[in-house]
Design an enzyme around this catalytic site. Structure first.
Site, short mmCIF file in Angstrom:
data_model
loop_
_atom_site.label_atom_id
_atom_site.label_comp_id
_atom_site.label_asym_id
_atom_site.label_seq_id
_atom_site.Cartn_x
_atom_site.Cartn_y
_atom_site.Cartn_z
N ASP A 1 -12.32 7.00 3.42
CA ASP A 1 -11.12 6.75 4.24
C ASP A 1 -10.68 5.28 4.17
OD1 ASP A 1 -9.04 7.36 5.90
OD2 ASP A 1 -10.23 7.46 7.74
N ASP B 1 1.37 6.15 5.81
CA ASP B 1 0.41 5.24 5.18
C ASP B 1 0.99 4.59 3.91
OD1 ASP B 1 -1.99 4.03 5.55
OD2 ASP B 1 -3.16 5.53 4.45
N GLU C 1 -9.42 3.84 1.72
CA GLU C 1 -8.85 4.03 0.38
C GLU C 1 -7.77 3.01 0.04
OE1 GLU C 1 -7.74 5.45 3.03
OE2 GLU C 1 -5.62 5.00 2.75
N ARG D 1 -7.55 -0.19 0.47
CA ARG D 1 -8.03 -1.41 -0.20
C ARG D 1 -8.44 -1.13 -1.63
NH1 ARG D 1 -12.66 -2.12 4.29
NH2 ARG D 1 -11.02 -1.11 5.50
N ASP E 1 -2.70 10.16 3.69
CA ASP E 1 -4.10 9.76 3.76
C ASP E 1 -4.86 10.73 4.66
OD1 ASP E 1 -6.56 8.52 4.00
OD2 ASP E 1 -5.82 6.86 5.26
N LYS F 1 0.87 -1.19 0.00
CA LYS F 1 0.00 0.00 0.00
C LYS F 1 0.90 1.23 0.00
CE LYS F 1 -3.29 2.61 2.89
NZ LYS F 1 -4.27 2.58 3.99
N LYS G 1 -10.22 12.62 8.20
CA LYS G 1 -9.76 12.13 9.51
C LYS G 1 -9.86 13.28 10.52
CE LYS G 1 -6.70 8.44 8.06
NZ LYS G 1 -7.52 7.35 8.63
N1 BES Z 1 -4.49 4.33 6.78
C1 BES Z 1 -5.65 4.01 7.50
C2 BES Z 1 -5.42 2.95 8.56
C3 BES Z 1 -4.57 3.34 9.72
C4 BES Z 1 -5.15 3.79 10.88
C5 BES Z 1 -3.21 3.19 9.68
C6 BES Z 1 -4.37 4.10 11.98
C7 BES Z 1 -2.43 3.51 10.77
C8 BES Z 1 -3.02 3.96 11.92
C9 BES Z 1 -6.73 3.50 6.57
O1 BES Z 1 -6.72 4.03 5.30
C10 BES Z 1 -8.03 3.86 7.18
O2 BES Z 1 -8.29 5.02 7.29
N2 BES Z 1 -8.81 2.86 7.57
C11 BES Z 1 -10.06 3.09 8.18
C12 BES Z 1 -11.05 2.11 7.60
C13 BES Z 1 -12.46 2.40 8.00
C14 BES Z 1 -12.94 3.65 7.32
C15 BES Z 1 -13.32 1.23 7.60
C16 BES Z 1 -9.91 2.86 9.69
O3 BES Z 1 -9.20 1.92 10.07
O4 BES Z 1 -10.45 3.63 10.44
ZN ZN Z 2 -4.94 4.71 4.63
MN MN Z 3 -7.76 5.86 5.18
#
Ligand code: BES
Ligand code: ZN
Ligand code: MN
Length: 490
Positions: A341, A281, A343, A345, A262, A257, A269
């Protein structure tokens, strides 16, 4: 930075900083072993004065400005009976950080008789180097500070023909990953990532393809490009190829990834979601490029290895993806983006499809994919999923060998229910509960299911604030060592 050994008569040794490991038992006779730098009587007196007893994690440092060396540091190793290599590694890792900025070379003398194999020495060397890592690129101290250039092991006669070459390459891979992860998002852009990849290709003779936005459009990468749409920076799809030495026995694809930032997109966020940390990220792609650098130097036999990164930023502007948009990935599947968010995947959907089309035997993807995995496993353990028992076992074994912790999570099929969409083939996010599992189930939709696959969620492990063990606080480079070890074990 390099490793070296000094196996000649220690009376002829020259250096400035010496680290000497001491057990609890019979300290006086052990101090005889460093009479080549200081009179044992004098040292014994000082050791007694300071009540240094060789206990685990205790250290004692002396400055001898006008004598043979400048600094002598005794590190306590505890009782010699039942001592574990990991204890020695940890004591050394903690102490070595104190020398960073002070010396260009450090020398180490340990009771090597306790170490049983070359592998153990090599792992000890690697962890010593990685714990002394320092990143001064972005502060003004960078010109004043000394950089540690050499770690020297004294009296390693027990393993006379030891070679550190391979472990140096692996450390360089880990350090590259750390530098990429720690670089701020205004510096490490998708374009810069592609430049870094080209550099690896040039240095180690890998094939390289960088697809621009138009070429990705032609391949129908609607999921990846939807994420990139809200940024002023052009996405870069990176594909490095390491051809096999000799006939190809196996083909491997490593996918990372690569979100250089992000923001969350329109599902911005906010609150405690640590938007300011989201430069990391791209930790998955950093691990993939770090592995490319290491493996490019090692050149494993009989393997063709592909390194794939769909790099872009998740930002907001007038053309950014809306929450609710439906997009089509390059394998034809349609996705309702119910949360911008989620993104990572979406970018991986097209990267995995691309990898799948190369018809590899196995695909491993690494991604800072979900906050849910951080909640589940914390910052010291990464979660992984696999559709193949043997691959899962091999990965877990490799990670244990190099000291990166992995914990297998279930690909719980019934949770796919949560990704059902009323309008498209699937949604990109399911319910909060089991969030890292639905993320893995989503990824499974984008490659040929005959291919062995593992997904490693490194959201918790790619960064640390703790300054502990072999990781100074900051980027850890998590994943490089496991991947390289897994490949070396083939
Ligand atoms: N990059 C984040 C995941 C992340 C969170 C990495 C904290 C490192 C620390 C990812 O893109 C994300 O935002 N995931 C969301 C998914 C949700 C919207 C289903 C998450 O984990 O909150
Ligand atoms: Zn992310
Ligand atoms: Mn995200």
């Amino acid at each position: 930075m390099q490793f070296s050994t000094f196996n000649k008569n220690l009376a002829n040794w020259q250096g400035t900083s010496l680290i000497f490991g001491v057990f609890e038992e019979d300290i006086e006779s052990q101090l005889e072993n460093i009479k080549f730098v200081i009179e044992p009587e004098l040292l014994i007196k000082k050791v007694k004065q300071n009540k240094f007893e060789g206990k685990k994690t205790k250290t004692l440092s002396f400055e001898f400005l006008d004598q043979k060396i400048e600094t002598l540091t005794l590190i306590g190793l505890g009782k010699s009976k039942g001592i574990k290599i990991n204890d020695i590694k940890n004591s050394l890792s903690e102490i070595i950080r104190k020398f960073v900025d002070k010396d260009e070379k450090i020398s180490i003398l340990l009771p090597w008789e306790l170490i049983n194999s070359k592998e153990e020495i090599i792992h000890l060397a690697a962890s010593t180097r990685l714990s002394s890592y320092k990143d001064n690129r972005f502060n003004r101290k960078r010109d004043e500070k000394k950089i540690l250039k050499e770690i020297e092991f004294l009296n390693l006669t027990k393993f006379n023909d030891i070679s550190f070459k391979e472990t140096e390459s692996i450390c360089e891979g880990v350090e590259l990953a750390r530098r990429l992860v720690a670089a701020p998002p205004n510096i490490l852009t998708p374009k810069e990532m592609s430049i870094q990849a080209s550099k690896i290709a040039k240095d180690h003779g890998l094939g390289i393809k960088i697809l621009d936005k138009k070429e990705c459009e032609e391949l129908g990468m609607g999921a990846y490009l939807a994420v990139a749409k809200g940024s002023d920076l052009e996405p870069k799809f990176i594909h490095l190829t390491l051809k096999s030495q000799g006939p190809t026995k196996e083909k491997i694809a490593l996918v990372g990834k690569g979100l250089t930032f992000d923001s969350g997109g329109y599902n911005l966020k906010v609150g405690a979601s640590q938007i300011e940390m989201m430069k990391y990220d791209m930790g998955g792609s950093a691990a993939v490029l770090g592995a490319a650098k290491a493996l490019g130097a090692i050149k494993p036999e009989g393997l063709e290895i592909h390194f794939i990164v769909a790099a872009c930023e998740n930002m907001i502007n007038g053309s950014a993806v809306h929450p609710g948009d439906v997009v089509t990935a390059s394998n034809g599947k349609t996705i309702e983006i119910n949360n911008t968010d989620a993104e990572g995947r979406l970018t991986l959907a097209d990267a995995l499809t691309y990898a799948s089309n190369l018809k590899p035997d196995s695909i491993i993807d690494l991604a800072t994919l979900t906050g849910a995995i951080v909640v589940a496993l914390g910052n010291d353990v990464a979660g992984f999923w696999s559709n193949n028992h043997d691959l899962a076992k091999d990965l877990k074994d490799a990670s244990a060998e190099v000291g990166e912790e992995l914990w297998q999570m279930p690909l719980k099929k019934s949770y796919k229910e949560g990704l059902k969409s009323h309008i498209a083939d699937m949604k990109n996010t399911g319910p909060r509960a089991g969030g890292s599992i639905t993320a893995a189930l989503f990824l499974e939709e984008f490659f040929d299911d005959k291919i062995k696959w593992a997904h490693i969620d490194i959201a918790g492990t790619c960064w640390t604030d703790k300054n502990k063990g072999i990781n100074p606080s900051g980027a850890t480079g998590f994943g490089v060592k496991t991947i390289v070890q897994w490949i070396k074990n083939k």
